[in-house]
Design a protein around this motif. Structure first.
Motif, mmCIF file in Angstrom:
data_model
loop_
_atom_site.group_PDB
_atom_site.id
_atom_site.type_symbol
_atom_site.label_atom_id
_atom_site.label_comp_id
_atom_site.label_asym_id
_atom_site.label_seq_id
_atom_site.Cartn_x
_atom_site.Cartn_y
_atom_site.Cartn_z
ATOM 1 N N PRO A 37 0.813 -1.074 0.047
ATOM 2 C CA PRO A 37 0.123 0.061 -0.099
ATOM 3 C C PRO A 37 0.858 1.167 0.048
ATOM 4 N N SER A 38 0.229 2.298 -0.325
ATOM 5 C CA SER A 38 0.820 3.530 -0.306
ATOM 6 C C SER A 38 1.438 3.973 1.225
ATOM 7 N N GLY A 39 2.715 4.439 1.207
ATOM 8 C CA GLY A 39 3.403 4.730 2.644
ATOM 9 C C GLY A 39 3.769 3.731 3.369
ATOM 10 N N SER A 40 4.096 2.295 2.519
ATOM 11 C CA SER A 40 4.429 1.114 3.066
ATOM 12 C C SER A 40 6.080 1.057 3.277
ATOM 13 N N LYS A 42 7.854 1.382 0.057
ATOM 14 C CA LYS A 42 8.549 0.839 -1.107
ATOM 15 C C LYS A 42 9.447 1.559 -1.739
ATOM 16 N N SER A 43 9.231 2.986 -1.687
ATOM 17 C CA SER A 43 10.337 4.007 -2.296
ATOM 18 C C SER A 43 11.354 3.981 -1.528
ATOM 19 N N THR A 44 11.127 4.086 -0.146
ATOM 20 C CA THR A 44 12.481 3.905 0.492
ATOM 21 C C THR A 44 13.269 3.047 0.621
ATOM 22 N N LEU A 45 12.819 1.558 0.275
ATOM 23 C CA LEU A 45 13.500 0.621 0.100
ATOM 24 C C LEU A 45 14.275 0.707 -1.192
HETATM 25 P P1 ADP Z 1 5.675 3.927 -0.565
HETATM 26 O O1 ADP Z 1 6.656 4.129 -1.730
HETATM 27 O O2 ADP Z 1 5.284 2.594 -0.161
HETATM 28 O O3 ADP Z 1 4.269 4.872 -0.905
HETATM 29 P P2 ADP Z 1 7.562 5.624 0.858
HETATM 30 O O4 ADP Z 1 8.733 4.778 1.032
HETATM 31 O O5 ADP Z 1 7.757 6.545 -0.066
HETATM 32 O O6 ADP Z 1 6.333 4.549 0.824
HETATM 33 O O7 ADP Z 1 7.211 6.149 2.352
HETATM 34 C C1 ADP Z 1 7.161 5.657 3.510
HETATM 35 C C2 ADP Z 1 7.185 6.441 4.687
HETATM 36 O O8 ADP Z 1 8.155 7.382 4.849
HETATM 37 C C3 ADP Z 1 5.758 7.568 4.450
HETATM 38 O O9 ADP Z 1 5.143 7.453 5.938
HETATM 39 C C4 ADP Z 1 6.464 8.519 3.995
HETATM 40 O O10 ADP Z 1 5.649 9.862 4.330
HETATM 41 C C5 ADP Z 1 7.996 8.701 4.623
HETATM 42 N N1 ADP Z 1 8.810 9.235 3.937
HETATM 43 C C6 ADP Z 1 9.335 8.913 2.665
HETATM 44 N N2 ADP Z 1 10.278 9.574 2.307
HETATM 45 C C7 ADP Z 1 10.239 10.757 3.251
HETATM 46 C C8 ADP Z 1 11.256 11.695 3.098
HETATM 47 N N3 ADP Z 1 12.036 12.189 2.160
HETATM 48 N N4 ADP Z 1 10.927 12.515 4.183
HETATM 49 C C9 ADP Z 1 10.084 12.363 5.026
HETATM 50 N N5 ADP Z 1 9.314 11.277 5.251
HETATM 51 C C10 ADP Z 1 9.478 10.283 4.294
#
Ligand code: ADP
Ligand code: ADP
Length: 224
Positions: A37-40, A42-45
């Motif tokens: 889901p959104s916010g899980s 994925k992008s951070t990984l």
């Molecule tokens: P997804 O790709 O699954 O939507 P993200 O990895 O983008 O998830 O985000 C995971 C969590 O980390 C979210 O709560 C998001 O708001 C937070 N987050 C991601 N990148 C940043 C950032 N650069 N600064 C602050 N919070 C972040």
């Protein structure tokens, strides 16, 4: 034998961790869809695996080295020489033609203008957009622009391609076309693809799927 593997990654931007224990492994030539889901997280990984974001803890193995122990300059070199990137929007340089955009990674690694242009056009042809080579990104459709971006991500023969919602801005027909061309080209060159998507239709182009929930994923299948 994993090409790229992460063990127990943790990363917090604020009080709630974005990654709370993420393990992941991918083999050469494998296309893995990272879903959730959104916010899980994925992008951070993806950003951690690609050496864009440094995790608070955990290790990332690539080519016998730990990315988390490298300097920023070393990770930057690794991104330029071994990794390719496709994002959802806006990654083409607007002042350059589409062919010059594709040639850019080759020029940055020292190729001559003529040779780089020739190879760029070969890749544009593979992605079925050689007709837009002389145009600027602002003069082509969204689907054409994403195919140019895929050509640019693959032109320098990366070992790993990181694709974060690469079809997120496209209609389903163009999205499927981009996915087919991206995965065909990656398989032909044995590049691994880490594909972040929340769409099952896009994930269907992968070899396997992993699901991130609340910053947690335990995937070691790629290491077996
Ligand atoms: P997804 O790709 O699954 O939507 P993200 O990895 O983008 O998830 O985000 C995971 C969590 O980390 C979210 O709560 C998001 O708001 C937070 N987050 C991601 N990148 C940043 C950032 N650069 N600064 C602050 N919070 C972040
Ligand atoms: P450097 O540390 O050399 O300044 P950057 O952090 O600008 O490097 O990123 C290096 C590579 O990572 C670029 O080639 C770019 O494609 C990719 N990249 C990093 N972050 C992003 C982002 N938010 N959007 C698009 N591409 C990114």
């Amino acid at each position: 034998q994993a090409l790229l593997s992460a063990c127990d990654l943790r990363k917090a931007y604020g009080p709630t961790p974005a990654l709370a224990g993420a393990s992941f492994a991918i083999r050469a030539g494998e296309v893995v869809a990272v879903m959730g889901p959104s916010g899980s997280g994925k992008s951070t990984l993806l950003h951690c695996l690609a050496g864009i974001v440094r995790p608070d803890s955990g290790t990332i193995g690539y080519g016998g080295r730990d990315l988390t122990a490298m300097t920023d300059a070393e990770r930057s070199t690794l991104r330029r020489t071994e990794f390719g990137f496709v994002f959802q929007f806006g990654q083409l340089v607007p002042e350059l033609s589409c062919a010059e955009n594709v040639a850019l990674p080759l020029r940055l690694s020292g190729a001559g203008r003529k040779a780089a242009e020739r190879t760029a056009f070969e890749w544009l042809e593979r992605l079925e957009v050689d007709d837009v080579g002389r145009k600027r990104p602002g003069e082509v459709s969204g689907g054409q622009g994403q195919r140019v971006a895929v050509a640019r991500a693959l032109v320098a023969s990366p070992r790993v391609v990181f694709a974060d919602e690469p079809t997120g801005a496209l209609d389903s027909l163009n999205g499927e076309r981009v996915m087919r061309l991206l995965t065909d080209a990656a398989r032909q060159t044995s590049a691994a693809v880490v594909l972040v998507t929340h769409e099952a239709r896009v994930a269907a182009y992968s070899d396997r799927e992993v699901v991130v929930r609340d910053g947690t994923v335990r995937d070691m299948a790629g290491a077996l």
